[in-house]
Scaffold this motif. Structure first.
Motif, PDB file in Angstrom:
ATOM      1  N   LEU A 503       0.814  -1.209   0.000  1.00 60.89           N
ATOM      2  CA  LEU A 503       0.000   0.000   0.000  1.00 60.89           C
ATOM      3  C   LEU A 503       0.849   1.263   0.000  1.00 60.89           C
ATOM      4  O   LEU A 503       0.382   2.328  -0.364  1.00 60.89           O
ATOM      5  N   GLY A 504       2.087   1.165   0.433  1.00 60.27           N
ATOM      6  CA  GLY A 504       2.950   2.336   0.509  1.00 60.27           C
ATOM      7  C   GLY A 504       2.782   3.080   1.820  1.00 60.27           C
ATOM      8  O   GLY A 504       1.837   2.866   2.584  1.00 60.27           O
ATOM      9  N   PHE A 505       3.727   3.975   2.088  1.00 55.78           N
ATOM     10  CA  PHE A 505       3.711   4.757   3.324  1.00 55.78           C
ATOM     11  C   PHE A 505       2.654   5.854   3.274  1.00 55.78           C
ATOM     12  O   PHE A 505       2.424   6.471   2.220  1.00 55.78           O
ATOM     13  N   ALA A 506       2.034   6.112   4.413  1.00 54.08           N
ATOM     14  CA  ALA A 506       1.249   7.325   4.578  1.00 54.08           C
ATOM     15  C   ALA A 506       2.219   8.490   4.748  1.00 54.08           C
ATOM     16  O   ALA A 506       3.412   8.301   4.979  1.00 54.08           O
ATOM     17  N   GLU A 507       1.725   9.720   4.639  1.00 58.20           N
ATOM     18  CA  GLU A 507       2.607  10.882   4.643  1.00 58.20           C
ATOM     19  C   GLU A 507       3.469  10.967   5.905  1.00 58.20           C
ATOM     20  O   GLU A 507       4.693  11.147   5.829  1.00 58.20           O
ATOM     21  N   GLU A 508       2.859  10.840   7.073  1.00 59.06           N
ATOM     22  CA  GLU A 508       3.633  10.948   8.321  1.00 59.06           C
ATOM     23  C   GLU A 508       4.680   9.852   8.408  1.00 59.06           C
ATOM     24  O   GLU A 508       5.830  10.090   8.816  1.00 59.06           O
ATOM     25  N   GLN A 509       4.316   8.634   8.000  1.00 58.09           N
ATOM     26  CA  GLN A 509       5.272   7.533   8.009  1.00 58.09           C
ATOM     27  C   GLN A 509       6.429   7.811   7.062  1.00 58.09           C
ATOM     28  O   GLN A 509       7.593   7.575   7.402  1.00 58.09           O
ATOM     29  N   ALA A 510       6.122   8.320   5.872  1.00 60.83           N
ATOM     30  CA  ALA A 510       7.163   8.583   4.879  1.00 60.83           C
ATOM     31  C   ALA A 510       8.161   9.609   5.398  1.00 60.83           C
ATOM     32  O   ALA A 510       9.386   9.426   5.270  1.00 60.83           O
ATOM     33  N   ARG A 511       7.672  10.667   5.993  1.00 63.37           N
ATOM     34  CA  ARG A 511       8.589  11.704   6.483  1.00 63.37           C
ATOM     35  C   ARG A 511       9.443  11.181   7.629  1.00 63.37           C
ATOM     36  O   ARG A 511      10.637  11.501   7.720  1.00 63.37           O
ATOM     37  N   GLN A 512       8.870  10.378   8.492  1.00 64.07           N
ATOM     38  CA  GLN A 512       9.649   9.813   9.592  1.00 64.07           C
ATOM     39  C   GLN A 512      10.698   8.828   9.093  1.00 64.07           C
ATOM     40  O   GLN A 512      11.847   8.853   9.534  1.00 64.07           O
ATOM     41  N   GLN A 513      10.295   7.965   8.160  1.00 63.78           N
ATOM     42  CA  GLN A 513      11.235   6.981   7.647  1.00 63.78           C
ATOM     43  C   GLN A 513      12.343   7.632   6.817  1.00 63.78           C
ATOM     44  O   GLN A 513      13.480   7.176   6.814  1.00 63.78           O
ATOM     45  N   ALA A 514      12.019   8.699   6.111  1.00 66.57           N
ATOM     46  CA  ALA A 514      13.052   9.435   5.376  1.00 66.57           C
ATOM     47  C   ALA A 514      14.048  10.066   6.337  1.00 66.57           C
ATOM     48  O   ALA A 514      15.248  10.161   6.033  1.00 66.57           O
TER      49      ALA A 514
END
Length: 575
Positions: A503-514
């Protein structure tokens, strides 16, 4: 470290050395500026992240789902068992932005590149460099002269990549595709639950908007020869037809009903009946795809058996875990001996335990444990052991020099023995590779064809930029953020719906993982004017990596001599 004459060996770092320190980017066949788009996601600038990822990759949305992610395999956090999920972050940026026309991408990149805060590696073949080259060429020659024509045989990732770059360079490009749809293995060899077909078509349509002509149901080599293409006015030809044939496995009973090859099954599974018990033989990604297809077609029990151990199977760990979640069983370290038949149909497969896959010299030479027979019941057997020679597909391409394996013999610049004819992708490799490798081959072919037709090589110049780190820069947070697995659909739901697994990362998850990125691209350059030569840095370095030595005690290559000569002649030093 001193040598025999007592001097320390010193090397002045060049751009290649600095780039090699950023292992994720160095590992990418396309040189994608991973560090920059990951950082842009952290900052919430998703368009910038997309443009950085797109500038060297015309199929970036495709690769964000199916690339084997060599960047992650080389991430420095991998030693801790938790590399940054770079591919998933690329997908997030692509999903946020959507597929864009190459012209629009070039315009935005041009706009961004003129801003002081925009600094990104634009190494090698990329959309902005080629667009600017074409503009200068048009201004110099005018638009009155027709550009040369290039024929591309095959519309897989290598062919599409070459078409994209050649069109940007101003050539008139026509793609000949034998199948009724474009995309090659992207469309027929990768399941839709891993790579949605609409994304592939969006990427292809964006390339066609550059003026590329696509001719479907147009095989080259049988009814139409290379000589015919020349007579039609094509000045150069790029052959990239892939590996069309399954690798044959000399296995007793393989002629029985219910026995399929992996490549044929993935292409035409909708027209192939699958029974209740399915055994897939093979340990790579195609074997996983076949097993998951069979499950979605209604097989009650699906098993994968392979020569390799669980740890050494070629398939990625994430793919294996996906299959396990769906109830697929694994039988590693088993070698098939024969397909057991009953009334002309497959009824099972007989295996022996594998003691070793390779011999003492490292050659593929499996050996088996005597008296270790195992039989897996199966009314469907899929032999997913790879792809092979393209000899049948090359019939009619007289004059091309082939290798003993039936592949096209091509030089490093992808040129063949026929003037103006180039070959790339799987048809020059012994085994099928990843989409990013094929895209890189297409880019290489475009440069070589441009050199052949223009008489002037398109130079690949590496550029790098150095700027001071912001005074308030802090990167300690990267070690405090836990890794989060990329979200996936629940196993039962994705089997029923046959929709995309991840499904891919949600926005908050993406920013944290980046933000987990260590930013290895930040290299320390000391200001010597501020050094007091107190030696505290040497005393406090826990790794003992620093020393203060006299200039007379070091030696190196010509670059060091140039640096020391410049230092000695600097006005500040003379003053």
């Amino acid at each position: 470290m001193g040598n025999l004459n007592g001097k320390y060996q010193v090397k002045i770092l060049g751009i290649e050395d600095y780039q090699a320190l950023t292992a994720c980017q160095s590992a990418c066949p396309l040189g994608t500026d991973t560090k920059r788009y990951v950082r842009a996601i952290t900052e919430g600038d998703y368009e910038k992240a997309f443009l950085i990822a797109r500038q060297t990759n015309p199929l970036v949305s495709v690769c964000s789902r199916v690339c084997t992610a060599p960047c992650e395999k080389n991430c420095r956090k991998r030693a801790e068992g938790s590399p940054v999920d770079i591919r998933a972050l690329k997908r997030f940026a692509c999903d946020q932005h959507g597929v864009a026309a190459p012209g629009a991408v070039a315009e935005r990149l041009d706009e961004f590149s003129r801003r002081d805060e925009w600094m990104s590696d634009r190494t090698g073949n990329n959309i902005l460099t080629m667009s600017r080259w074409l503009q200068k060429a048009k201004e110099k020659m005018g638009d009155t002269k027709l550009s040369p024509r290039v024929a591309i045989v095959g519309s897989g990732p290598a062919g599409l990549s070459a078409a994209h770059d050649l069109a940007l360079l101003g050539y008139r490009v026509t793609i000949f595709e034998a199948a009724p749809q474009p995309g090659g293995q992207l469309m027929t060899g990768i399941p839709g639950f891993r790579l949605p077909k609409e994304i592939v078509m969006e990427e292809i349509e964006a390339i066609l908007k550059l003026g590329v002509e696509l001719r479907l149901n147009s095989p080259i080599g049988r009814g139409v020869s290379l000589a015919d293409l020349r007579q039609q006015g094509f000045d150069s030809i790029f052959i990239t037809i892939g590996l069309q044939d399954p690798l044959k496995l000399a296995l007793e009973g393989s002629e029985l009903k219910g026995v399929y090859t992996g490549i044929d099954y993935v292409r035409d599974h909708e027209h192939m009946a699958v029974g209740k018990n399915c055994v897939v033989i093979g340990g790579g990604g195609v074997a996983i795809d076949c097993a998951q297809h069979a499950l979605r077609q209604g097989a009650a029990q699906v098993a994968i058996a392979c020569l390799e151990s669980w740890e050494t199977m070629p398939a990625s760990l994430s793919d294996k875990e996906d299959a396990q979640e769906e109830g697929i069983s694994f039988y590693p370290s088993l070698g098939p001996q024969r397909v057991v038949g009953q009334e002309g149909r497959a009824a099972g497969v007989e295996f022996l335990k594998v003691s070793s896959v390779f011999d003492a010299e490292g050659k593929f030479n499996p050996t088996f444990v005597p008296d270790s027979t195992t039989i897996l019941l199966a009314d469907t057997v899929i032999l997913a052991v790879g792809q092979s020679s393209t000899l049948p597909s090359l019939s009619g391409m007289e004059g091309l020099e082939l290798t003993p394996n039936g592949l096209i013999r091509a030089n490093d610049d992808l040129s063949t023995n026929l003037p103006g004819v180039f070959a790339g992708g799987d048809d020059r490799w012994r085994f099928g590779r990843n989409a990013t490798d094929a895209i890189a081959d297409g880019q290489k072919a475009a440069r070589a064809i441009h050199g052949y037709l223009s008489g002037k090589d398109l130079q690949v110049r590496k550029k790098a930029y150095m700027r001071a780190v912001a005074p308030d820069f802090q990167n300690t947070r990267c070690e405090t953020i836990a890794q989060v697995k990329v979200p996936k659909r629940e196993a039962g739901e994705r089997i029923r719906s046959q929709e995309e697994i991840t499904l891919g990362f949600a926005e908050e998850q993406a920013r944290q993982q980046a933000a987990r990125c260590r930013q290895c691209n930040i290299q320390t350059v000391f200001d010597r004017s501020r050094c007091l030569r107190c030696g505290t840095c040497v005393d406090t370095c826990v790794n003992g990596a620093l020393r203060l030595v006299r200039l007379a005690d070091i030696q190196g290559d010509g670059n060091l001599e140039k640096l020391t000569d410049a230092w000695r002649s600097h006005p500040a030093r003379r003053g």
